[in-house]
Motif scaffolding. Structure first.
Motif, PDB file in Angstrom:
ATOM      1  N   UNK A   2     -23.361 -33.353 -16.014  1.00 43.46           N
ATOM      2  CA  UNK A   2     -22.864 -34.943 -15.911  1.00 43.46           C
ATOM      3  C   UNK A   2     -23.715 -35.730 -17.033  1.00 43.46           C
ATOM      4  N   UNK A   3     -23.072 -37.030 -17.031  1.00 43.25           N
ATOM      5  CA  UNK A   3     -23.704 -37.888 -18.208  1.00 43.25           C
ATOM      6  C   UNK A   3     -25.289 -37.980 -18.113  1.00 43.25           C
ATOM      7  N   UNK A   4     -25.878 -38.504 -16.859  1.00 38.11           N
ATOM      8  CA  UNK A   4     -27.192 -38.804 -16.676  1.00 38.11           C
ATOM      9  C   UNK A   4     -27.874 -37.621 -16.773  1.00 38.11           C
ATOM     10  N   UNK A   5     -27.400 -36.608 -16.270  1.00 36.32           N
ATOM     11  CA  UNK A   5     -28.396 -35.240 -16.673  1.00 36.32           C
ATOM     12  C   UNK A   5     -28.416 -34.749 -18.034  1.00 36.32           C
ATOM     13  N   UNK A   6     -27.550 -34.995 -18.825  1.00 41.41           N
ATOM     14  CA  UNK A   6     -27.386 -34.791 -20.259  1.00 41.41           C
ATOM     15  C   UNK A   6     -28.246 -35.610 -21.052  1.00 41.41           C
ATOM     16  N   UNK A   7     -28.343 -36.873 -20.735  1.00 36.35           N
ATOM     17  CA  UNK A   7     -29.190 -37.774 -21.153  1.00 36.35           C
ATOM     18  C   UNK A   7     -30.819 -37.434 -20.969  1.00 36.35           C
ATOM     19  N   UNK A   8     -30.712 -37.177 -19.865  1.00 30.04           N
ATOM     20  CA  UNK A   8     -32.265 -36.798 -19.577  1.00 30.04           C
ATOM     21  C   UNK A   8     -32.639 -35.607 -20.404  1.00 30.04           C
ATOM     22  N   UNK A   9     -31.966 -34.615 -20.323  1.00 29.17           N
ATOM     23  CA  UNK A   9     -32.262 -33.208 -21.412  1.00 29.17           C
ATOM     24  C   UNK A   9     -32.491 -33.649 -22.661  1.00 29.17           C
ATOM     25  N   UNK A  10     -31.538 -34.591 -22.954  1.00 25.71           N
ATOM     26  CA  UNK A  10     -31.487 -34.975 -24.815  1.00 25.71           C
ATOM     27  C   UNK A  10     -32.981 -35.771 -24.946  1.00 25.71           C
TER      28      UNK A  10
END
Length: 178
Positions: A2-10
């Motif tokens: 999901x977008x927020x998870x991806x943003x956090x990992x990035x």
């Protein structure tokens, strides 16, 4: 992801790439994303889970690079190049216990598969990986003397595993020997 998870990992990856694992804190991730640190816990239970997300991405990237290799020498060159290009990610993936219970199923096997394929069996692959890891970490730590011929050391090490034909043709890093 999901977008927020991806943003956090990035964001976590960027922090690690810039300053190593010590630069990764939940507060630093939140600051980078412009949110409050407690908001991160809606998506990840702790920092280790965030690190596992970064490790999974790095392992998939490394697996993709290694899959292009057709020989042990090409594989070693790709492994070394990835480590030297991403030293902090490399350390995160290969230092300390691996949080296997937090990694996506199969990611570790995908990263190992190109080496197992070239080596022919898991035991030989593990021995080669231990050699490659030792060489890379010593290089990252600046432990070789100035002017040491690391290409020769790589070729010698790889040939010790019975891959003299491929080890003599290409140096780690991709340059041809003549």
């Amino acid at each position: 992801m999901p977008d927020r998870i991806e943003q956090i990992v990035e964001a976590a990856r960027a922090l690690i790439e810039e300053g190593g694992s010590q630069a990764l804190t939940m507060r630093a991730i939140a600051d980078r994303l412009g949110i409050r640190a407690p908001s991160l816990y809606k998506h990840f239970p702790d920092k280790l889970a965030v690190e596992a997300g970064v490790i999974a991405i790095a392992m998939n990237e490394l697996a993709a690079e290694l899959a292009k290799a057709e020989s042990l020498t090409e594989l070693a060159a790709a492994y070394r190049a990835y480590a030297l290009e991403h030293p902090h990610l490399y350390r995160l993936m290969n230092s300390g216990p691996l949080p296997r219970h937090l990694l996506p199923a199969g990611v570790e096997d995908r990263a190992a598969l190109p080496l197992v394929r070239v080596a022919g069996n898991e035991d030989l692959a593990r021995a080669i990986w231990a050699f490659a890891h030792g060489m890379v970490i010593l290089e990252l730590d600046g432990r070789f003397p100035p002017g040491a011929d690391l290409g020769s050391a790589w070729r010698t090490g790889l040939s010790a595993f019975g891959f003299a034909d491929t080890a003599a043709k290409t140096r780690p890093g991709g340059s041809r020997t003549r």
